[in-house]
Write an enzyme that holds these catalytic residues in place. Sequence first.
Site, PDB file in Angstrom:
ATOM      1  CB  SER A  33      -0.869   0.030   1.263  1.00  0.00           C
ATOM      2  OG  SER A  33      -1.804  -1.008   1.238  1.00  0.00           O
ATOM      3  CG  HIS A  65      -2.812  -3.036  -3.122  1.00  0.00           C
ATOM      4  ND1 HIS A  65      -1.645  -3.710  -2.867  1.00  0.00           N
ATOM      5  CD2 HIS A  65      -3.148  -2.425  -1.969  1.00  0.00           C
ATOM      6  CE1 HIS A  65      -1.295  -3.529  -1.609  1.00  0.00           C
ATOM      7  NE2 HIS A  65      -2.195  -2.753  -1.039  1.00  0.00           N
ATOM      8  CG  HIS A  87      -3.978  -7.648   1.283  1.00  0.00           C
ATOM      9  ND1 HIS A  87      -4.311  -6.845   0.218  1.00  0.00           N
ATOM     10  CD2 HIS A  87      -2.870  -7.107   1.849  1.00  0.00           C
ATOM     11  CE1 HIS A  87      -3.421  -5.850   0.129  1.00  0.00           C
ATOM     12  NE2 HIS A  87      -2.543  -5.990   1.098  1.00  0.00           N
ATOM     13  CE1 TYR A  89      -7.689  -6.190   2.639  1.00  0.00           C
ATOM     14  CE2 TYR A  89      -5.778  -6.610   4.033  1.00  0.00           C
ATOM     15  CZ  TYR A  89      -6.403  -5.878   3.044  1.00  0.00           C
ATOM     16  OH  TYR A  89      -5.740  -4.838   2.461  1.00  0.00           O
ATOM     17  CD  GLU A  90      -7.614  -7.754  -1.649  1.00  0.00           C
ATOM     18  OE1 GLU A  90      -8.025  -7.377  -2.743  1.00  0.00           O
ATOM     19  OE2 GLU A  90      -6.403  -7.873  -1.373  1.00  0.00           O
ATOM     20  CB  ALA A 117       1.635   0.257   4.438  1.00  0.00           C
ATOM     21  CG  MET A 211      -3.586  -6.109   7.930  1.00  0.00           C
ATOM     22  SD  MET A 211      -5.095  -5.236   7.475  1.00  0.00           S
ATOM     23  CE  MET A 211      -5.225  -4.053   8.821  1.00  0.00           C
ATOM     24  CB  SER A 212       0.676  -7.854   3.174  1.00  0.00           C
ATOM     25  OG  SER A 212       1.748  -7.000   3.507  1.00  0.00           O
ATOM     26  CG  ASN A 235      -0.619   3.332  11.100  1.00  0.00           C
ATOM     27  OD1 ASN A 235      -0.494   2.815   9.994  1.00  0.00           O
ATOM     28  ND2 ASN A 235      -0.916   2.654  12.185  1.00  0.00           N
ATOM     29  CG  HIS A 247      -6.400   2.054   3.431  1.00  0.00           C
ATOM     30  ND1 HIS A 247      -5.348   1.181   3.647  1.00  0.00           N
ATOM     31  CD2 HIS A 247      -6.574   2.084   2.083  1.00  0.00           C
ATOM     32  CE1 HIS A 247      -4.924   0.697   2.475  1.00  0.00           C
ATOM     33  NE2 HIS A 247      -5.661   1.231   1.522  1.00  0.00           N
TER      34      HIS A 247
END
Length: 272
Positions: A33, A65, A87, A89-90, A117, A211-212, A235, A247
């Site tokens: 990201s 992305h 990812h 989560y998709e 990120a 998350m990746s 962050n 995001h």
Amino acid sequence: MTTDPFALAEASAAALRGQTGAESFDAAVVLGSGWLAAADALGTTVAEISLADLGGFAQPSVKGHAPSVRYIRMGKLHILAYLGRIHLYEGHDPNAVTHGVRTAVAAGCRTIVLTNAAGGINPAFGVGQPVLVSDHINLTGRSPLTGPLPPQVPSRFTDLTEVYSGRLRAMARELDPALPEGVYAGLPGPHFETPAEIRMLRTAGADLVGMSTVMEAIAARHLGAEVLGISLVTNPAAGLSQEPIDHKDVLAAAREPAARVGSLLAELLPRG
Ligand code: HPA
């Protein structure tokens, strides 16, 4: 169509060769990201290919992305840069998440650079700080090595003692001695963490959270490729600042430092 993820990767690699005219590739960079600016710094773009034309790729659905891969010349090197990733989560399974990395290795890449990120857990890491991933904690509960594996691929019992190459990290630090290292905790997301979860992760030794990356790193090591992982802290992790995590801020924070890391990779990768 085959359901063997390795045969699927071979087919996508053949399509890549066909569409680029390149015989083989040397390294692949997966852009996380906000990392798009890094792609322009890598070298000369020869072609940009839609992942939909390569077969086997699920389409990224997350802002930041892009569903394409660039073929970049960096001096003598042939580089693949995935402008986006997908990812867990998709809703995709680990084989889909790692298809790009497996395709890159099938196309000849011996080096896989995974960027992301991340939230900064280590308070020493400010927003915009690039961090070399020294190790990870896979908290997704998933692995790309479960399920049927064809006999021609290496054993699924992959050694993960050194997922992120110490050699490549040392080379990166030669170019930029100020680059810190940190342990990346990979969670499934897509929600950000609670402050209590971040306290737990800090106690567990994590410096970064995202998350990746962990599925792709495992898949690359399984096939014997060398992995360099680079997080950009976008962050402070939950509970470390008063600001809510958004995001959009994640994307904005990555842009300028991503371009700098792209230039660093353009120096590093030709050194082998
Ligand atoms: N948590 C998880 N993933 C992230 C974060 C975070 O704080 N920032 C960017 N990706």
